[in-house]
Each structure stands twice: as structure tokens, then as C-alpha cells.
Design an enzyme around this catalytic site. Structure first.
Site, PDB file in Angstrom:
ATOM      1  N   LYS A  61       0.834  -1.202   0.000  1.00  0.00           N
ATOM      2  CA  LYS A  61       0.000   0.000   0.000  1.00  0.00           C
ATOM      3  C   LYS A  61       0.875   1.260   0.000  1.00  0.00           C
ATOM      4  CE  LYS A  61      -3.835  -2.403   2.139  1.00  0.00           C
ATOM      5  NZ  LYS A  61      -4.546  -2.838   3.340  1.00  0.00           N
ATOM      6  N   GLN A 105      -4.989  -1.688   9.468  1.00  0.00           N
ATOM      7  CA  GLN A 105      -4.878  -2.998   8.841  1.00  0.00           C
ATOM      8  C   GLN A 105      -5.506  -4.069   9.735  1.00  0.00           C
ATOM      9  OE1 GLN A 105      -3.723  -3.533   5.734  1.00  0.00           O
ATOM     10  NE2 GLN A 105      -4.045  -5.738   5.867  1.00  0.00           N
ATOM     11  N   ASP A 128     -11.478   2.530   3.866  1.00  0.00           N
ATOM     12  CA  ASP A 128     -11.900   1.124   3.767  1.00  0.00           C
ATOM     13  C   ASP A 128     -13.414   1.007   3.547  1.00  0.00           C
ATOM     14  OD1 ASP A 128      -9.942  -0.893   3.905  1.00  0.00           O
ATOM     15  OD2 ASP A 128      -9.581  -0.501   6.038  1.00  0.00           O
TER      16      ASP A 128
HETATM   17  N1  GUN Z   1      -7.081  -6.994   5.802  1.00  0.00           N
HETATM   18  C1  GUN Z   1      -7.451  -7.759   4.731  1.00  0.00           C
HETATM   19  N2  GUN Z   1      -8.175  -7.034   3.859  1.00  0.00           N
HETATM   20  C2  GUN Z   1      -8.271  -5.782   4.375  1.00  0.00           C
HETATM   21  C3  GUN Z   1      -8.886  -4.581   3.915  1.00  0.00           C
HETATM   22  O1  GUN Z   1      -9.525  -4.521   2.861  1.00  0.00           O
HETATM   23  N3  GUN Z   1      -8.744  -3.506   4.738  1.00  0.00           N
HETATM   24  C4  GUN Z   1      -8.074  -3.559   5.918  1.00  0.00           C
HETATM   25  N4  GUN Z   1      -8.013  -2.457   6.653  1.00  0.00           N
HETATM   26  N5  GUN Z   1      -7.492  -4.662   6.362  1.00  0.00           N
HETATM   27  C5  GUN Z   1      -7.592  -5.761   5.584  1.00  0.00           C
END
Ligand code: GUN
Length: 297
Positions: A61, A105, A128
């Protein structure tokens, strides 16, 4: 071998990697417009603990943010960080006008209440799309920040089938908060006829067989084979499963790609399908969040 007659027809392979690159180029161009107006879009990512997969995701990211010109802030915290410490960090980022997107996360360590954390993020910075205000807004069909993976799937569907998905029957396999439920809401917003099937559904194969669109987001390696799909189906495989096959570590989806590729209209591969789209849409959401906060576009 007689190669003169080939009666089998292979599906269109939906190239998520190429589409994600195109999305990132769109974002890059938009970032320049923001910068020209004196705004530097900024994404803050919080990572708690030492889950190796989460570390890889966060690194990706941050790298993609750098690629498109979005400023990124990374906060790493110990696995035994108290919930109040995390909430205080979110308060600080909520109050910081130079930060447009906040992502915590997942998964979080067990002692931290995931829902309390997600609800603590300012809905306008919720890249998100997991805050209840955004979840509710999506279910009402309002324009809110929406979860990255299902939003990326809609883009892949539109690139494959055209912008008008109305009237198509979409079956979503899986009902998670991250993919299945928002996927169903996004498809409904596109005026699809939507069926959600899950572990307690009685006739999954029959229901999937009727679908124009199948979204596999169940987390069961290679579950969907030709018994589930008709030859006109467009198949989006959200599954990312690590399995041992012939003594080797393999990454496979929820669909048995090899078994169905000659028997459907179009399909995403794993890897190289949905995966790259998630990060690309996180970048797009960061700009949407910046638009919501700065109101200059
Ligand atoms: N962990 C796995 N997929 C995601 C996601 O789409 N967003 C976040 N914040 N954590 C994740």
C-alpha cells in the site's frame, strides 16, 4: 496430435493487473490536479502486531501510494498495544487536516475490539468504507466511500460487460463484511438481481448455475467448478488461498480456474485478477476522501 480442430472455446481472461495499472494512472493524473490546487493527498496506515501477511499488504500500500504521488504515513504498533492507545492515535489523525485517509490494517490482536476501532475513524477519512455510516449509506445507494475490493470488482465487471449491468443476475458466494455484503449492495446499486449464498444455503450449485455474474468470495480453495457455472457466466474470483499442491506451495482462488476456463465467458485469474485492484481502489478512495474533506472539486 491433431490440432486442426479445436471445439473448445477459452474464456476471456480478465486482466486485473492491467486494469489496476490503468486505475493507478488515472489516480496519478488526479493527484497532479490536487497538487496544482495546493493539496497533497495523504493516506495514514496503522499496522498493529507482526502478522507477516499484513506486513506485506501494508508495504504494498505504501509503495503504490508513493507511485501515484500520494503522501503516506505508516504507524507500526506493538501486538500488545492497548486499545486506548490505538484510539488516541486515530483521534490525532482524525483531527489532522493534512491527513485525508486512515486505514487500520486487519486483523487486529484479539484484545482489541475491531468494531470500536472502525467506528472511531472519521467516516470522511474511512478509505476502507467499513464505518457504519458508510455501510448504511451504501445500503441506501448513496455516494459514500465503499470497500476497495468489491468496488474494484465492479470496475472489472464494467470493463468486461459494459457500463450497464442492470437486470443481470449476480450470485455472490460468501457474506463477509469486507467483501460479500458490500459486493451485494454495490451490485444492487447497479440494478443487478442479486443472490447471496453462504455456508447454510441449500442449493448453491443450482443458484450459481443460473447466474450471469458469479462473485466467489468464500475463502474455500478451488470450490467452484463447472457444476456451479454456466457457459455464459462472468466469474470474479476474490479468493486468495495458499495451499500445497503436488508438494509445492500454490496461490489459488475459490474457483478451480483450470477446470472452468474453457466453460465460461470470462474469468479473473489468481493471482493477477482481483488482488491488484484492491490497492488501486484504496488509492482512488484516498482521493475521494480528500475531495469530501476539501470540497474543491
Ligand atoms: N485486511 C485484509 N483485507 C483488508 C482490507 O480490505 N482492509 C483492511 N483495513 N485490512 C484488511
Amino acid at each position: 496430435m491433431n490440432s486442426s480442430v479445436n471445439l473448445t472455446q477459452s474464456a476471456q481472461i480478465i486482466d486485473g493487473k492491467a486494469t489496476a495499472t490503468a486505475v493507478l494512472e488515472e489516480v496519478k493524473a488526479d493527484v497532479l490536479e490536487f497538487r496544482a490546487k495546493g493539496i497533497e493527498p495523504c493516506l495514514a496506515v496503522i499496522l498493529i502486531g507482526d502478522d507477516p501477511a499484513s506486513h506485506v499488504y501494508v508495504r504494498n500500500k505504501v509503495e503504490k501510494a508513493q507511485f501515484v504521488g500520494i503522501r503516506s504515513l505508516e504507524f507500526r504498533m506493538d501486538s500488545n498495544t492497548a486499545e486506548e492507545v490505538l484510539l488516541a492515535k486515530i483521534d490525532e489523525l482524525n483531527a489532522d487536516a493534512s491527513v485525508h485517509g486512515i486505514l487500520v490494517q486487519l486483523p487486529l490482536p484479539k484484545h482489541i475490539n475491531e468494531n470500536a476501532v472502525l467506528e472511531h475513524i472519521d467516516p470522511k477519512k474511512d478509505v476502507d468504507g467499513f464505518h457504519s455510516e458508510n455501510v448504511g449509506g451504501l445500503s441506501q445507494g448513496r455516494d459514500v466511500l465503499t470497500p476497495c475490493t468489491p468496488t474494484g470488482c465492479i470496475r472489472l465487471l464494467k470493463d468486461t460487460l459494459g457500463n450497464d449491468l442492470s437486470g443481470l443476475h449476480a450470485v455472490v458466494v460468501g457474506r463477509s463484511n469486507i467483501v460479500g455484503k458490500p459486493m451485494a449492495a454495490l451490485l444492487l446499486k447497479e440494478s443487478c438481481t442479486v443472490t447471496v449464498v453462504h455456508s447454510k444455503t441449500k442449493n448453491i450449485q443450482q443458484l450459481c448455475k443460473q447466474a450471469d455474474i458469479v462473485i466467489a468470495a468464500v475463502g474455500r480453495p478451488l470450490m467452484l467448478n463447472t457444476d456451479y457455472l454456466n457457459e455464459n457466466a462472468v466469474v470474479i474470483d476474490v479468493g486468495i488461498n495458499r495451499i500445497q499442491l503436488d508438494g509445492k506451495n500454490r496461490l489459488v482462488g475459490d474457483v478451480d480456474f483450470g477446470a472452468v476456463v474453457e466453460h465460461v465467458k470470462a474469468i479473473t485469474p489468481v493471482p493477477g485478477g482481483v488482488g491488484p485492484m484492491t490497492i488501486a481502489y484504496l488509492m482512488k478512495n484516498t482521493l475521494d476522501a480528500a475531495r469530501l474533506q476539501t470540497k474543491i472539486f
